[in-house]
Write a protein that holds these residues in place. Structure first.
Motif, PDB file in Angstrom:
ATOM      1  N   GLU A   4       0.930  -1.305  -0.219  1.00  0.00           N
ATOM      2  CA  GLU A   4       0.077  -0.058   0.051  1.00  0.00           C
ATOM      3  C   GLU A   4       0.887   1.258   0.169  1.00  0.00           C
ATOM      4  N   ASP A   5       0.317   2.295  -0.378  1.00  0.00           N
ATOM      5  CA  ASP A   5       0.846   3.613  -0.444  1.00  0.00           C
ATOM      6  C   ASP A   5       2.337   3.726  -0.979  1.00  0.00           C
ATOM      7  N   LYS A   7       4.495   5.374  -3.886  1.00  0.00           N
ATOM      8  CA  LYS A   7       4.735   6.668  -4.582  1.00  0.00           C
ATOM      9  C   LYS A   7       5.541   6.618  -5.768  1.00  0.00           C
ATOM     10  N   THR A  65       8.740   4.722  -3.320  1.00  0.00           N
ATOM     11  CA  THR A  65       8.707   4.409  -2.127  1.00  0.00           C
ATOM     12  C   THR A  65       7.409   3.765  -1.790  1.00  0.00           C
ATOM     13  N   SER A  66       7.305   3.016  -0.415  1.00  0.00           N
ATOM     14  CA  SER A  66       6.348   2.478  -0.122  1.00  0.00           C
ATOM     15  C   SER A  66       6.337   2.593   1.506  1.00  0.00           C
ATOM     16  N   GLU A  67       5.316   2.520   2.074  1.00  0.00           N
ATOM     17  CA  GLU A  67       5.008   2.604   3.710  1.00  0.00           C
ATOM     18  C   GLU A  67       5.466   1.327   4.246  1.00  0.00           C
ATOM     19  N   ASP A  68       5.245   0.170   3.164  1.00  0.00           N
ATOM     20  CA  ASP A  68       5.303  -1.419   3.689  1.00  0.00           C
ATOM     21  C   ASP A  68       6.790  -1.820   3.429  1.00  0.00           C
ATOM     22  N   GLU A  71      12.517   1.951   2.622  1.00  0.00           N
ATOM     23  CA  GLU A  71      13.053   2.670   1.618  1.00  0.00           C
ATOM     24  C   GLU A  71      14.594   2.565   1.347  1.00  0.00           C
TER      25      GLU A  71
END
Length: 76
Positions: A4-5, A7, A65-68, A71
């Motif tokens: 999720e998330d 970008k 990038t990703s929250e999960d 990075e």
């Protein structure tokens, strides 16, 4: 696991190199160049590259990038 998330982040320093001299022309060139080359990447978290202006000066970077996902450090 579903990611999720995710970008796509594009950062360009508007004061460096040729971008500082003619921002519109250089940003158009950067967007055309990277738009045409994205098919070489998987576009998964951690992917990215340094961005150069028309004079081959480093002026920024793009990254996925990703929250999960952990990075990756910014290129450069």
């Amino acid at each position: 696991m579903e990611v999720e998330d995710v970008k796509f982040v594009l950062e360009v320093d508007m004061t460096k190199g040729a971008v500082g001299d003619d921002a519109v022309r250089e940003l158009q060139r950067i967007l055309r160049y990277w738009g045409g080359n994205l098919h070489y990447y998987e576009l998964k978290p951690g992917d990215g590259s340094v961005i150069y202006d028309s004079g081959y000066s480093e002026v920024g970077a793009w990254r996925i990038t990703s929250e999960d996902a952990k990075e990756a450090p910014e290129p450069g």
